[in-house]
Design an enzyme around this catalytic site. Sequence first.
Site, PDB file in Angstrom:
ATOM      1  N   HIS A  32     128.625 -37.834 -14.778  1.00  0.00           N
ATOM      2  CA  HIS A  32     129.905 -38.516 -14.091  1.00  0.00           C
ATOM      3  C   HIS A  32     129.482 -40.174 -13.658  1.00  0.00           C
ATOM      4  CE1 HIS A  32     131.009 -34.442 -13.192  1.00  0.00           C
ATOM      5  NE2 HIS A  32     129.763 -34.267 -13.087  1.00  0.00           N
ATOM      6  N   CYS A  33     129.093 -40.745 -14.585  1.00  0.00           N
ATOM      7  CA  CYS A  33     128.767 -42.283 -14.399  1.00  0.00           C
ATOM      8  C   CYS A  33     127.713 -42.445 -13.121  1.00  0.00           C
ATOM      9  CB  CYS A  33     129.824 -43.121 -14.324  1.00  0.00           C
ATOM     10  SG  CYS A  33     131.164 -42.903 -15.379  1.00  0.00           S
TER      11      CYS A  33
END
Length: 250
Positions: free
Chosen positions: A205-206
Amino acid sequence: LYNPIPSYLIRPRPLTQVIEVAHGVGARVLIDACQSLPHIPVDVSSLKCDWLVGSSHKLCGPTGIGVLWAPYDLLGEMPPWKSGGSMVDQVCLDRPSTYNPPPLRFEAGTPPIVEAVGFGEACRYLMELGMENIAAYEADLAIVLWNKISESTLKMKLYGPSPTQCAEVGSRRIPLISFNHEHVHSYDLASYLDQQGILLRSGHHCAQPLHREALHTEASLRASLHFHNNEKDIDRFISGLKTSLELLEC
Ligand SMILES: Cc1ncc(COP(=O)(O)O)c(C=O)c1O
């Protein structure tokens, strides 16, 4: 550059204080509001930030377009970032060229007309629903989602503060919950859920350093709700999780 709602541990951060502290040391603040604009009311005039950006596709609009807001004077101080039609004022051989006033100087070439009209309509739609209504509805949904996963006895580890912990500090939780099963990799669970028509994001998720350094895992699952979801969707999701774990014999 500041993101008021990170992809991950979902409690809105204290924006006004952050901006004050940054301005106090002479810094300028660009708010990356891609993830907050769809979920909470944002008032640029009271925030006193220098720039704010957001993506259309996260606001129910078309892809390939977004918004940059800044006080007009500040936009006027900024040079163009790209050359093309409609952004020049005078092109000269013996002195520097001059550019059209904002926003034209930043919109070189044929604009994405269809996307701009669609984005405008999406904003109108959200404003008709009311961002405060959306935020309140989603805060209730977040409580249901959190409680149903934690009460499900599915051996899930939930990350981030609970809605109760958020309420204790005067905040509301956004209805996104990141979690992991004790023994099953997030990619496997995501694939099984996908086969049942339930879409979750899996991976880092970054937020690779957060996963590696703080959560001590490579990846996690994220269930993300918006105003069009309801409690039935949450029930379907929980039952999808149960079915997946049965298939995986966990
Ligand atoms: C916080 C944040 N900023 C920027 C982006 C990128 O937006 P876009 O795809 O419109 O370039 C994203 C997309 O996931 C995001 O979550």
